[in-house]
Design a protein around this motif. Structure first.
Motif: not given
Length: 72
Positions: A49-59, A68-72
């Motif tokens: 998810l962090l990589e998606l954010i950094l690449s500009g491809n995150a939801p 939910e404790e892992i993705l949040t």
């Protein structure tokens, strides 16, 4: 609703869902609002998810119906 496997199921450089068993297979998550029961897998999903954010491809948003404790 089904679980999205971020680790190994999503290409973090493009946001494309690679898991062919997931209903959104072949689609890109960038800018989407994902409504999921919870995440799936280990803490490595948050790294994807962090990589998606950094690449500009995150939801644009993640909405969970369960704690939910892992993705949040």
């Amino acid at each position: 609703m089904s679980l999205c496997p971020f680790w190994g199921g999503v290409d973090p450089s493009t946001g494309e869902v690679m898991d062919r068993h997931y209903p959104l297979a072949g689609q890109r998550l960038g800018g989407a609002v994902l409504v999921l029961p919870s995440g799936r897998g280990s803490c490595s999903g948050s790294g994807v998810l962090l990589e998606l954010i950094l690449s500009g491809n995150a939801p644009a948003a993640l909405v969970f119906s369960e704690l939910e404790e892992i993705l949040t």
